[in-house]
Design a protein around this motif. Sequence first.
Motif, PDB file in Angstrom:
ATOM      1  N   THR A 195      -8.725   8.173  -3.097  1.00 38.76           N
ATOM      2  CA  THR A 195      -7.921   7.035  -3.575  1.00 38.76           C
ATOM      3  C   THR A 195      -7.458   6.135  -2.428  1.00 38.76           C
ATOM      4  N   TYR A 196      -7.729   6.542  -1.217  1.00 39.97           N
ATOM      5  CA  TYR A 196      -7.326   5.750  -0.060  1.00 39.97           C
ATOM      6  C   TYR A 196      -8.537   5.028   0.512  1.00 39.97           C
ATOM      7  N   TYR A 211       0.805  -1.204   0.000  1.00 43.04           N
ATOM      8  CA  TYR A 211       0.000   0.000   0.000  1.00 43.04           C
ATOM      9  C   TYR A 211       0.848   1.269   0.000  1.00 43.04           C
ATOM     10  N   ALA A 212       0.422   2.215  -0.810  1.00 45.68           N
ATOM     11  CA  ALA A 212       0.895   3.578  -0.614  1.00 45.68           C
ATOM     12  C   ALA A 212       0.161   4.118   0.616  1.00 45.68           C
ATOM     13  N   THR A 259       5.246   6.453  -1.298  1.00 41.89           N
ATOM     14  CA  THR A 259       5.007   5.268  -2.118  1.00 41.89           C
ATOM     15  C   THR A 259       5.193   3.983  -1.319  1.00 41.89           C
ATOM     16  N   LYS A 260       4.826   2.874  -1.948  1.00 37.40           N
ATOM     17  CA  LYS A 260       4.884   1.578  -1.276  1.00 37.40           C
ATOM     18  C   LYS A 260       6.297   1.254  -0.773  1.00 37.40           C
ATOM     19  N   PHE A 291      -4.031   1.805  -2.796  1.00 37.40           N
ATOM     20  CA  PHE A 291      -3.216   1.182  -3.830  1.00 37.40           C
ATOM     21  C   PHE A 291      -2.540   2.194  -4.742  1.00 37.40           C
ATOM     22  N   SER A 292      -2.936   3.465  -4.618  1.00 35.04           N
ATOM     23  CA  SER A 292      -2.362   4.501  -5.461  1.00 35.04           C
ATOM     24  C   SER A 292      -1.648   5.542  -4.625  1.00 35.04           C
ATOM     25  N   TYR A 293      -0.501   5.955  -5.085  1.00 36.79           N
ATOM     26  CA  TYR A 293       0.260   7.048  -4.467  1.00 36.79           C
ATOM     27  C   TYR A 293      -0.396   8.335  -4.921  1.00 36.79           C
ATOM     28  N   SER A 294      -1.022   9.054  -3.987  1.00 36.68           N
ATOM     29  CA  SER A 294      -1.894  10.146  -4.397  1.00 36.68           C
ATOM     30  C   SER A 294      -2.061  11.149  -3.271  1.00 36.68           C
TER      31      SER A 294
END
Length: 121
Positions: free
Chosen positions: A107-108, A31-32, A51-52, A99-102
């Motif tokens: 997105t979380y 996970y990010a 990031t992850k 799943f997204s770096y944001s």
Amino acid sequence: VQLQASGGGLVQAGGSLRLSCAASGRTFSNYAVGWFRQAPGREREFVAAITKSGGRTTYADSVKGRFTIARDNAKDTMYLQMNSLKPEDTAVYYCAAGFSYSSYSYTYGYWGQGTQLTVSS
């Protein structure tokens, strides 16, 4: 993944504090993760993300140069080191995983319960 934030408290302006967020339940490194905050009467806002792998980070302009996000995948934990704190940093701080770096909260998919930071002037 379950997230548990901790480390909030009362600090004077100019001081420092480190927030932690412990993850459990699933593979943390998949996970990010990010930090968001919400002050009374205001919408939740982005603070920082990583990031992850921990190789990239991004920050809100309001905290850039003062806050540092980090993660330790071996300990399933993420951190937010906060320096040069200002009264306007007062808020409930939430950790989040997705799943997204944001920098976008939608997105979380996983959120911690929040920890209160109060900065006195």
